[in-house]
Design a protein around this motif. Structure first.
Motif, PDB file in Angstrom:
ATOM      1  N   UNK A 230       0.819  -1.215   0.000  1.00  0.00           N
ATOM      2  CA  UNK A 230       0.000   0.000   0.000  1.00  0.00           C
ATOM      3  C   UNK A 230       0.855   1.268   0.000  1.00  0.00           C
ATOM      4  N   UNK A 231       0.268   2.336  -0.530  1.00  0.00           N
ATOM      5  CA  UNK A 231       0.918   3.644  -0.573  1.00  0.00           C
ATOM      6  C   UNK A 231       0.005   4.643   0.122  1.00  0.00           C
ATOM      7  N   UNK A 232       0.599   5.518   0.940  1.00  0.00           N
ATOM      8  CA  UNK A 232      -0.186   6.525   1.659  1.00  0.00           C
ATOM      9  C   UNK A 232       0.253   7.925   1.243  1.00  0.00           C
ATOM     10  N   UNK A 233      -0.716   8.822   1.177  1.00  0.00           N
ATOM     11  CA  UNK A 233      -0.445  10.201   0.782  1.00  0.00           C
ATOM     12  C   UNK A 233      -1.121  11.141   1.775  1.00  0.00           C
ATOM     13  N   UNK A 234      -0.365  12.174   2.223  1.00  0.00           N
ATOM     14  CA  UNK A 234      -0.876  13.140   3.192  1.00  0.00           C
ATOM     15  C   UNK A 234      -0.536  14.544   2.679  1.00  0.00           C
ATOM     16  N   UNK A 235      -1.519  15.220   2.137  1.00  0.00           N
ATOM     17  CA  UNK A 235      -1.307  16.518   1.503  1.00  0.00           C
ATOM     18  C   UNK A 235      -1.318  17.635   2.550  1.00  0.00           C
ATOM     19  N   UNK A 236      -0.334  18.538   2.456  1.00  0.00           N
ATOM     20  CA  UNK A 236      -0.272  19.680   3.368  1.00  0.00           C
ATOM     21  C   UNK A 236       0.524  19.405   4.623  1.00  0.00           C
ATOM     22  N   UNK A 237       0.788  20.467   5.394  1.00  0.00           N
ATOM     23  CA  UNK A 237       1.553  20.322   6.637  1.00  0.00           C
ATOM     24  C   UNK A 237       0.836  20.931   7.849  1.00  0.00           C
ATOM     25  N   UNK A 238      -0.349  21.491   7.635  1.00  0.00           N
ATOM     26  CA  UNK A 238      -0.973  22.296   8.685  1.00  0.00           C
ATOM     27  C   UNK A 238      -2.383  21.791   8.989  1.00  0.00           C
ATOM     28  N   UNK A 239      -2.566  21.172  10.155  1.00  0.00           N
ATOM     29  CA  UNK A 239      -3.884  20.749  10.640  1.00  0.00           C
ATOM     30  C   UNK A 239      -4.574  19.733   9.726  1.00  0.00           C
ATOM     31  N   UNK A 240      -3.808  18.958   8.979  1.00  0.00           N
ATOM     32  CA  UNK A 240      -4.412  17.942   8.110  1.00  0.00           C
ATOM     33  C   UNK A 240      -4.889  16.738   8.896  1.00  0.00           C
ATOM     34  N   UNK A 241      -5.929  16.092   8.388  1.00  0.00           N
ATOM     35  CA  UNK A 241      -6.437  14.874   9.017  1.00  0.00           C
ATOM     36  C   UNK A 241      -6.719  13.761   8.016  1.00  0.00           C
ATOM     37  N   UNK A 242      -6.736  14.087   6.710  1.00  0.00           N
ATOM     38  CA  UNK A 242      -7.143  13.119   5.700  1.00  0.00           C
ATOM     39  C   UNK A 242      -5.915  12.391   5.132  1.00  0.00           C
ATOM     40  N   UNK A 243      -5.906  11.059   5.264  1.00  0.00           N
ATOM     41  CA  UNK A 243      -4.851  10.220   4.715  1.00  0.00           C
ATOM     42  C   UNK A 243      -5.466   9.337   3.630  1.00  0.00           C
ATOM     43  N   UNK A 244      -4.898   9.391   2.435  1.00  0.00           N
ATOM     44  CA  UNK A 244      -5.365   8.542   1.344  1.00  0.00           C
ATOM     45  C   UNK A 244      -4.494   7.295   1.271  1.00  0.00           C
ATOM     46  N   UNK A 245      -5.147   6.150   1.229  1.00  0.00           N
ATOM     47  CA  UNK A 245      -4.452   4.867   1.174  1.00  0.00           C
ATOM     48  C   UNK A 245      -4.751   4.203  -0.171  1.00  0.00           C
TER      49      UNK A 245
END
Length: 454
Positions: A230-245
């Motif tokens: 699996x690959x995970x992506x986390x966009x942004x550096x500030x107050x993010x909560x959404x992780x795409x798997x």
């Protein structure tokens, strides 16, 4: 092969770019050479990921093209078969009508006076019913031309196959196969001795995808061994909560087949890492590290990293709340950060993955604000001198000896703004997020390996 006891051999492990981004484990490793020197030392030069030699063979490419042509011909034949069957059924259904028309025409030709207006109209109606046969016959003519074309293609295929067969006859492929098996056996023997090494080079960048904002992070599981693709992506550096798997790297490249995780606590920075199925990240506006388990979608543990700066107190040179950088290598899980007592210099702590307890800490003496990014390989922290174009790997700190040195390892910062750079020990590649681009770098490690006699 005879090996002397307590002998050292030098192996250069060069991780080179391939057509695929990196191979699956079963694809193995490629041998550049495997030999024995005059003193009886086993010398191996290997490259990983492995390149598929057969895929580069022109004959293999020809065969693949031939297979595609055969498949196209097969599909055309299936279409012809279905269409012919359909048209034949139509002709059979109109056979009785054609006999009626033929009978009426014979009567009319033998006795023209018998063809009265009513009979003429009936004959005309019957002929009208036969008009749909005309396009069927036209289709038959077109299909006949297609059959001639397919026959010519089959003839050409036969000629090409004969040429390839003659060419392949010049090689003893059974002998080559046996040599490959022997080399694989010797390679596995060398690979068992391969461990950690010193970074000596970084490849050209391999852009995997362009997605997201200027800042972010992406990763695969760093645990060794692991079959998790699996690959995970986390966009942004500030107050993010959404992780795409994403299910696989190929799915990530295409932006498909993904699920979303909504973290219970927002993150800060881009220094996240996935290790053994869990995401480790820095909780927003705190020095707390959170371990989030993907399959159970729950927080397993969270712990404060004592004294660590946060909220842009001691970030990397690009800022972005990058105070705490979590990473993993062959030796386990690490946190890179700094504290006020350390005067803003980079601190390395090795963490216990289950409890997040700090096991050991090192003060590198290198100011964190002067670092663009950093990553761990084999217990050594490598630090870049900038996040912008012209950056290079400038500093290395060795935790095994608590010593450091200044380095000069260049790499191409293609998109001029790196906000995340992490090493994956499973694949021996660097993952980077560069100005909205997800980029990989292969690395070259120099290794000194101790061997024992047979």
């Amino acid at each position: 092969m005879h090996l002397f006891s307590a002998m050292f051999l030098l192996v250069m492990l060069a991780v080179m770019p391939t057509e695929a981004l990196y191979p699956s484990p079963e694809e193995g490793w490629q041998i550049y050479s495997s030999a024995q020197d005059a003193d009886g030392k086993c010398i191996c030069t290997v490259v990983a990921p492995a390149q598929n030699m057969c895929n580069r063979d022109p004959r293999s490419r020809q065969l693949r093209q031939l297979m595609e042509k055969v498949q196209n011909i097969s599909q055309s034949m299936e279409v012809l078969d279905l269409r012919t069957y359909r048209d034949l059924q139509y002709v059979r259904n109109t056979e009785s009508l054609m006999k009626v028309v033929d009978g009426k025409l014979k009567v009319a030709s033998e006795n023209p006076r018998s063809l009265n207006p009513k009979g003429f109209q009936e004959l005309k109606n019957k002929v009208t019913e036969l008009l749909p046969l005309l396009p069927v016959l036209e289709q038959y003519k077109a299909d006949a031309k297609m059959i001639l074309r397919l026959r010519e293609e089959v003839r050409n295929l036969s000629l090409v196959l004969m040429a390839i067969q003659e060419e392949m006859g010049a090689y003893d492929y059974e002998e080559l196969r046996q040599r490959v098996l022997l080399l694989e056996t010797r390679l596995h023997s060398c690979m068992q001795k391969l461990g950690c090494g010193k970074l000596t080079g970084v490849s050209n960048p391999i852009t995997v995808r362009a997605s997201g904002s200027r800042f972010g992070s992406w990763m695969t599981d760093t645990m060794i061994p692991s079959s998790d693709n699996r690959v995970w992506s986390m966009d942004g550096y500030f107050k993010g909560r959404r992780v795409l798997e994403y299910r696989t790297m190929n799915d990530f490249m295409k932006g498909q087949n993904f699920v979303q995780h909504l973290l219970p606590h927002p993150w800060a920075g881009t220094g996240h890492v996935v290790y053994n199925g869990s995401l480790y990240y820095n909780k927003y506006q705190s020095n707390i590290i959170i371990k989030y388990h993907f399959r159970s979608r729950s927080v397993l543990v969270q712990r404060s990293l004592s004294g660590a700066g946060y909220n842009n107190t001691f970030p990397y040179s690009w800022g972005g709340s990058s105070d705490i950088d979590l990473m993993a290598d062959e030796n386990g899980l690490w946190a890179v950060y700094t504290t006020i007592p350390n005067a803003g210099n980079i601190v390395i702590s090795r963490l216990e993955p289950q409890s997040l307890e700090v096991l050991q800490t090192w003060d590198t003496g290198f100011p964190k604000r002067s670092a663009g990014e950093s990553f761990m390989i084999c217990g050594t922290l490598y630090v870049t001198n900038s996040h912008l174009a012209g950056a290079k790997i400038y500093f290395a700190y060795y935790t095994n000896t608590s010593s450091y040195e200044y380095t000069d390892i260049p790499f191409h910062n293609q998109y001029s703004h790196i906000s995340m750079m992490d090493y994956n020990p499973r694949e021996r590649v660097l993952y980077t997020w560069n100005n909205g681009h997800q980029v990989l770098y292969n690395v070259t490690l120099f290794q000194v390996i101790k061997t024992s006699g047979d």
